[in-house]
Design an enzyme around this catalytic site. Structure first.
Site, PDB file in Angstrom:
ATOM      1  N   TYR A  47       7.419   0.036 -22.157  1.00 39.17           N
ATOM      2  CA  TYR A  47       6.783   1.355 -22.101  1.00 39.17           C
ATOM      3  C   TYR A  47       5.352   1.299 -21.578  1.00 39.17           C
ATOM      4  O   TYR A  47       4.771   2.335 -21.237  1.00 39.17           O
ATOM      5  CB  TYR A  47       6.769   2.017 -23.484  1.00 39.17           C
ATOM      6  CG  TYR A  47       8.122   2.262 -24.105  1.00 39.17           C
ATOM      7  CD1 TYR A  47       9.300   2.112 -23.395  1.00 39.17           C
ATOM      8  CD2 TYR A  47       8.210   2.652 -25.445  1.00 39.17           C
ATOM      9  CE1 TYR A  47      10.531   2.337 -23.979  1.00 39.17           C
ATOM     10  CE2 TYR A  47       9.440   2.877 -26.041  1.00 39.17           C
ATOM     11  CZ  TYR A  47      10.598   2.709 -25.306  1.00 39.17           C
ATOM     12  OH  TYR A  47      11.817   2.926 -25.901  1.00 39.17           O
ATOM     13  N   HIS A 105      15.508  -5.090 -26.541  1.00 37.48           N
ATOM     14  CA  HIS A 105      15.541  -3.748 -25.966  1.00 37.48           C
ATOM     15  C   HIS A 105      16.882  -3.466 -25.274  1.00 37.48           C
ATOM     16  O   HIS A 105      17.477  -2.403 -25.450  1.00 37.48           O
ATOM     17  CB  HIS A 105      14.390  -3.591 -24.978  1.00 37.48           C
ATOM     18  CG  HIS A 105      14.000  -2.180 -24.714  1.00 37.48           C
ATOM     19  ND1 HIS A 105      12.749  -1.818 -24.286  1.00 37.48           N
ATOM     20  CD2 HIS A 105      14.695  -1.022 -24.803  1.00 37.48           C
ATOM     21  CE1 HIS A 105      12.683  -0.506 -24.132  1.00 37.48           C
ATOM     22  NE2 HIS A 105      13.861   0.000 -24.438  1.00 37.48           N
TER      23      HIS A 105
END
Length: 279
Positions: A47, A105
């Site tokens: 991110y 992730h």
């Protein structure tokens, strides 16, 4: 705020997602969320906002022990050494002594799942993170992680919203006492304009988006992490905690299409796979 206890950690059922909030602009948004009462913050190395999240936590004045902070390792860093380096970088960017949850992730096709999960477990045992999690594992992968490898998986995070069924995954996870965290809980904004959800919302003096969140939190073992840039929307998501759906509402939402998956990167696993090819 109701919490779910898993693998010795207590997780607020409504968290705050930070996907697509890169850079310093994320800091005031997270500061606003913390000021409103959010205590579960979800970020990731990918991110590119861990520094901003850490700065917001530092500026908030909220005690570290009152927060639940999640970050994640990207799928190109799952080998033992690279995973540890990625973890060190994330922790330094966040400016924290530990994270509450560290997650894979996305799985990688060539990953050594056992080695990856052993490394995560070792980091937990070293006290640098409190719990191990995974994201985006298909059914064969999560079964292998839990049943064959015996990893202490605390949470599995996947796309989940009123337009995508996760029945098989939920049944399995509930049988293992592992909560499911729903990312993209508003179907990337689509829930906010859905007529059926809006009609239910009118009955509860709520928005369609609030109904989508309430539907997720109405289910056993489900955590939701909607993101919201404006304080008004952040507050509205928190207010969804007070909505109580009835059987008529649930039936109307059950009738919505349940085959709409919106997160489809080229490296995603085969969601329909029956056998895992991951070693």
């Amino acid at each position: 705020m109701e919490n779910i206890v898993t693998q010795g950690v207590s997780i607020p059922r409504l968290g705050f997602g930070t996907f697509r909030m890169p850079g310093g602009g994320c800091q005031p948004v997270v500061e606003s969320a913390l000021a409103l009462g959010y205590r579960h913050i979800d970020t990731a190395a990918m991110y590119e906002n861990e520094e901003a999240v850490g700065a917001a936590i530092s500026a908030s004045g909220v005690a570290r022990s009152d927060l639940f902070v999640t970050t994640k390792v990207w799928h190109d860093a799952l080998a033992r050494d690279t995973l540890r380096r990625s973890f060190d970088v994330s922790l330094a960017k966040l400016g924290l002594d530990y994270v509450d949850l560290y997650m894979v992730h996305w799985p990688a096709k060539d990953m050594d799942m056992a080695a990856t999960l052993e490394t995560l477990t070792a980091l937990r045992e070293e006290g640098r993170m409190r719990a191990v999690g995974v994201c985006n594992f298909n059914m064969p992968m999560i079964r292998r992680a839990v049943d064959e490898i015996g990893a202490p998986i605390a949470v599995h995070q996947v796309e989940y919203h009123p337009f995508l069924a996760q029945g098989e995954m939920l049944t399995y996870l509930r049988g293992k006492n592992i909560p499911l965290t729903a990312y993209a809980p508003l179907a990337q904004g689509r829930a906010a304009s859905d007529p059926a959800l809006a009609e239910i919302g009118e009955k509860h003096s709520a928005s369609a988006a609030q109904i989508a969140i309430a539907w997720l939190l109405d289910q056993d073992g489900v955590i939701a992490i909607p993101k919201a840039g404006r304080p008004k929307s952040q507050r509205a998501n928190l207010d969804a905690l007070a909505i109580r759906l009835d059987d008529v509402d649930r039936a109307a939402i059950a009738a919505l299409p349940k085959d709409q998956r919106f997160v489809r990167p080229p490296f995603a696993p085969d969601w329909e796979a029956k056998d895992s090819l991951v070693q």
